[in-house]
Write an enzyme that holds these catalytic residues in place. Structure first.
Site, short mmCIF file in Angstrom:
data_model
loop_
_atom_site.label_atom_id
_atom_site.label_comp_id
_atom_site.label_asym_id
_atom_site.label_seq_id
_atom_site.Cartn_x
_atom_site.Cartn_y
_atom_site.Cartn_z
N CYS A 69 35.50 49.99 22.08
CA CYS A 69 36.81 49.61 22.60
C CYS A 69 36.89 49.76 24.11
O CYS A 69 36.54 50.80 24.66
CB CYS A 69 37.88 50.47 21.93
SG CYS A 69 39.53 50.07 22.46
N CYS B 35 42.53 59.78 27.31
CA CYS B 35 41.53 60.65 26.70
C CYS B 35 40.26 60.61 27.56
O CYS B 35 39.84 59.55 28.01
CB CYS B 35 41.23 60.20 25.27
SG CYS B 35 42.65 60.35 24.16
N CYS C 179 39.39 45.39 14.17
CA CYS C 179 39.97 46.46 14.98
C CYS C 179 40.92 45.81 15.99
O CYS C 179 40.49 45.10 16.89
CB CYS C 179 38.87 47.23 15.69
SG CYS C 179 39.46 48.68 16.60
N CYS D 246 37.26 58.11 26.84
CA CYS D 246 37.61 56.75 26.43
C CYS D 246 37.59 55.78 27.60
O CYS D 246 38.26 56.00 28.62
CB CYS D 246 39.00 56.76 25.78
SG CYS D 246 39.55 55.11 25.26
N CYS E 44 45.94 51.93 27.91
CA CYS E 44 46.43 53.08 27.16
C CYS E 44 46.88 54.16 28.14
O CYS E 44 46.23 54.40 29.16
CB CYS E 44 45.35 53.64 26.25
SG CYS E 44 45.90 54.98 25.18
N GLU F 132 41.42 43.26 23.92
CA GLU F 132 40.26 42.85 23.16
C GLU F 132 40.37 43.25 21.70
O GLU F 132 41.11 44.16 21.34
CB GLU F 132 38.97 43.41 23.76
CG GLU F 132 38.90 44.92 23.80
CD GLU F 132 37.73 45.42 24.63
OE1 GLU F 132 37.36 44.74 25.60
OE2 GLU F 132 37.20 46.49 24.31
#
Length: 409
Positions: A382, A146, A135, A149, A142, A117
């Site tokens: 995000c 984290c 962005c 996130c 990922c 995205e």
């Protein structure tokens, strides 16, 4: 490090060894995302002059043209050759939303069916030519996991190609040339302009773990023959891949942002697990190297990104630790109100707490801003939307199971 040493010559990033990005549906070479050096090699490989690369780059990025037949300063024989063997194809848009506040968001399907995205945030949607920040994602998912996130909970699938990275910028610009309900096939090229004024590599993924495609893409963003963005308007955000930070300092001059989120190793180990491999002492040394590089073309400051988590990292003591940690590093600190996602273990800090934290940093002499929340109505944080559109990873399934186990215990 002293800044009075003899400047070293800037050496551009080396082209990737492989220049062919194949569109699987047509078995053609996708020219989107190729740097000028890569395109020059491609043209030589098909028996054409290398200078054609400059012409084609300008058509793709400055005019928004993807149909070789419309590239009128190319010979008819070359246009036919390109039509038969090459293409310019951005990733496929499968979902898009436009917010009332001007924010725009796309979900792209990339090769293999994976989803990423992209979010476009205007500073003031009442100004057609105002600042518009895009962005961009660099990976599918990922690997850094984290704890706060949403993207990290979906796991990691693969790196994006340069075509898939640059394609996000191409589509964002094209969106201003169409009606909201129109296909991108209906772009009015006579209206094409570089409407995106700022790019931040801080979407899904860790950019420095997909180093070469990201650097190649940023070269095109900066190139006067392509997008011609200012080096201060292209920002790479990293969670702290220290060796690649040193490499980036030698190759490319762009703005640097660090996803810090904690002022001490103990807390950062919990929030940002890569800190266990590259602790704060190493991260701060790499940041100082980036700012105080001996090359005079380099960098004024780094941006410190710090998500505000209620009762976790937002106390006055944490703010004072952050002041000590940053020390003499020229820094602009961006405090980010946490954007909750389903079953997150954290809450957003109160506005009063965020402002109290900010005041400590300002009193210490730092420039500190509080990020304005935009696009709430389209899940612009995000990873939020793509996480609902598709769930493809084992990590996400395991995370969902752990939530059920916790709720049933």
């Amino acid at each position: 490090m002293s800044t009075s040493q003899t400047p070293v010559q800037y050496v551009p990033a080396k082209p990737a060894k492989s220049i062919k990005l194949v569109d699987e549906s047509q078995a053609k070479t996708n020219l989107l995302g190729m740097t000028q050096a890569q395109l020059a090699e491609y043209f030589k490989s098909i028996g054409e002059k290398a200078f054609r690369s400059t012409q084609v780059i300008r058509w793709i990025y400055q005019q928004g043209v993807t149909d070789f037949e419309q590239m009128t300063n190319l010979s008819k024989s070359l246009r036919d050759k390109l039509s038969a063997n090459a293409c310019v194809i951005p990733p496929k848009v499968i979902h898009r939303q436009y917010s009332d506040d001007g924010t725009r968001k796309w979900v792209f399907e990339v090769t293999g069916g994976s989803l990423v995205e992209t979010v476009l945030i205007p500073a003031d949607d009442s100004k057609l030519n105002g600042r518009k920040t895009l962005c961009i994602s660099s990976q599918v998912g990922c690997a850094l996991d984290c704890s706060f996130c949403s993207t990290g909970k979906q796991g990691f699938e693969r790196d994006l190609t340069a075509a898939e990275i640059l394609g996000q910028l191409w589509v964002a610009n094209a969106s201003y040339m169409t009606d909201e309900n129109d296909s991108l096939d209906n772009v009015d090229h006579s209206l094409w302009a570089n409407n995106v004024t700022n790019v931040v590599m801080m979407g899904m993924g860790e950019p420095l773990l997909n180093y070469r495609p990201v650097v190649s893409s940023m070269e095109l963003m900066l190139s006067d023959h392509a997008y011609g963005l200012s080096k201060r308007r292209v920002t790479l955000s990293t969670s702290g891949v220290v060796p690649k930070m040193y490499e980036l300092a030698k190759e490319l001059d762009v703005a640097l942002a660090i996803s810090l989120h904690a002022p001490n190793d103990e807390l950062r180990n919990e929030l940002v697990p890569i800190n266990k491999k590259y602790p704060l002492e190493q991260l701060m040394a790499a940041a100082r190297n980036y700012v105080f590089d001996v090359n005079p073309r380099h960098k004024k400051h780094v941006t410190i990104e710090y998500v505000m988590l209620d009762g976790v990292n937002d106390s006055n003591e944490h703010a004072e630790q952050l002041v000590t940690l940053l020390g003499d590093l020229p820094s602009k600190i961006n405090l980010i109100p946490f954007n909750p996602f389903p079953h997150a273990d954290y809450d957003k800090s109160s506005n009063n707490r965020i402002h109290a934290f900010s005041n400590i940093l300002i009193d210490a002499g730092f420039v500190c801003t509080i990020r304005q929340t935009r696009g709430d109505d389209i899940d612009a944080a995000c990873g939020q939307l793509v996480g609902r559109v598709a769930d493809r990873t084992r990590r996400s399934a395991a995370w969902q199971q752990s939530i059920k186990d916790r709720e049933n215990s």
